[in-house]
Write a protein that holds these residues in place. Sequence first.
Motif, short mmCIF file in Angstrom:
data_model
loop_
_atom_site.label_atom_id
_atom_site.label_comp_id
_atom_site.label_asym_id
_atom_site.label_seq_id
_atom_site.Cartn_x
_atom_site.Cartn_y
_atom_site.Cartn_z
N GLN A 481 2.67 9.25 1.42
CA GLN A 481 2.52 9.85 2.74
C GLN A 481 1.63 11.09 2.70
N LYS A 482 1.68 11.82 1.58
CA LYS A 482 0.89 13.04 1.45
C LYS A 482 -0.59 12.72 1.20
N PHE A 483 -0.85 11.81 0.27
CA PHE A 483 -2.22 11.60 -0.19
C PHE A 483 -2.86 10.31 0.34
N MET A 484 -2.02 9.38 0.84
CA MET A 484 -2.52 8.11 1.37
C MET A 484 -3.44 7.42 0.36
N GLN A 485 -4.61 6.95 0.80
CA GLN A 485 -5.49 6.18 -0.07
C GLN A 485 -6.07 7.01 -1.21
N LYS A 486 -6.02 8.33 -1.09
CA LYS A 486 -6.55 9.20 -2.13
C LYS A 486 -5.55 9.42 -3.27
N ILE A 487 -4.41 8.76 -3.18
CA ILE A 487 -3.39 8.97 -4.20
C ILE A 487 -3.86 8.52 -5.58
#
Length: 598
Positions: A481-487
């Motif tokens: 939820q915090k980083f989305m696709q950049k996780i």
Amino acid sequence: MSVTEQKKDLIVGGSFLTEQHALEHVFTPEDFTEDDHDLASTVEAFVDGEIVPNIKKLEEGRNEDMVAALKKAGELGFLAAEVPENYGGMDLAKTTSTLVGEKLIKHAGFMVSLGAHTGIGTMPITYFGNKEQREKYLPRLATGEIMAAYALTETSSGSDAMNARTKAVLTEDGKHYVLNGNKMWITNAGFADVFVVFAKINGEQFSAFIVERDYPGVSVAAEEKKMGIKASSTRMVNLDDVKVPVENLLGNPGDGAKIAFNILNIGRFKLGGAAVGGCKQALEFSAKYAIDRKAFGKSITEFGVIKHKLGEMAIRTFACESMVYRTAGLIHEALEDIDFAEEGAAEKILNGIREYAIECAIAKVAGTEALDYAADEAVQIHGGYGYSAEYDVERLYRDSRINRIFEGTNEINRLLTVDMMIKKAMKGQLPLMEKVQALMGELMGMPSFDFDQDDSLLADEKKYVENAKKICMFVAGAGFQKFMQKIENEQELLAMAADLFIEAFVMESALLRTLKKAEKDGEEAAAMMVKMTRATIHDGMERIAPIAKTALAAIEEGDTLMTMNAALRRLLKHAPVNTVAIRREVAEQVIAKGGYPV
């Protein structure tokens, strides 16, 4: 067959995190049949009679000695374990073949050579070869008439296999592919007759080819000087304008990634099984030495610190053994009804193996790290003698180190574990996001003070395992939820999430195995397993705590982090258990049996 006869619906890979699996759906070592144990005894007798007495000779690294040993194994059928019967094989269940691999591990160099031949060398042809390719190669590979190797890695593409530079170009007459390139760290390269080589057609389509050693342009470099597994052959393979018949293309152009990665998945869980065998060997070496070793007038087995080591080695071995055979059972059931001759069989095999890629990666990481722990403690128990090449633990210690690099490094496998879990959730194959949302609501709301009265065996531990899985979803969900696709750029966070997944899967596997044993044979018969399961789960919760706290601190800060940590504390709550006493009791059984107590 060693898997229960009742047909079951296939379990979704990774679903251990989102649901509870029924005991009858979990394969355990206690499910092996008398025939399985007889085969395992035969394998062990071969290793004790043919391999162990010749370890020093094999360690000198002469290829002719290894080939002779492998051919003896072939004469007894051990190279044919997973080859279909109509091609001269035994067509063993994945569970049984894993047991065979565990028994072969008494000499790692031999096991690596045999595994490279029967596993990653032969399986691509078994699973993805056409009828003509199977008929041509499998019967001879099954007997040891010819030897196999797997050529994927290059100097520029270790874990990043798709960065391969080896190129294949179709000739004008359409009869051959011309291969050019170099393959690095190829096990069995010194004597293999057949290589499964991966190359990009026209530099684009990553594909797999069956390449015979005597094709003009195939050559190998000198043996690598290695830290361990010295008996195995490891060389660079050079391909200089090698003309490979078009009929030696495995699958279709561009199928290389599917073939490579799914064969690696099988290799990973098999490596986990071999690691379990290595742990048992380390424990046996340690117990026998400690019993005979005297210090301050008594056996060192009487010292608490030695009992701690022996007990912990046994507990970790039990937990990983439970997890590895659970995974083997899943893969077996996914593949057992596939007819290799039917149309579309290759795709079914791909899907079956790929389904449990998460569990395979976990088996590899957890198993190899348990072995490293066991090997290190075995040397420590031996003291100065453990550092001497005159003692087997010195070789065991050196040999174990490669396993965290084999079949994709443990770092890569950690990242893959989380990546695959998220992708399954995004595709709707796992209800992970729904579970995370429900969990967030539960944790951020008022805690419930309603407690179910559960007096069943390991009732507390069942709750702790469920909470461990909730912690996995809590951390992974918060991170996504915090980083989305950049996780994918948050590798440290992904690695911590993977460690949580691994702990949860191992803990649950030990729990389910023990409950299944108690249900079948009674609590008294499962008493030792109960002790080891309790230690596994309670110590697991202690390991999970700092990982989860550190992960949340990498996701949020301030008041939000404080709220999340408060929720985490609710999930981490567990009653203290005297695991020191448990390890002592387990160690007493190790000492009494001179090795693994189960």
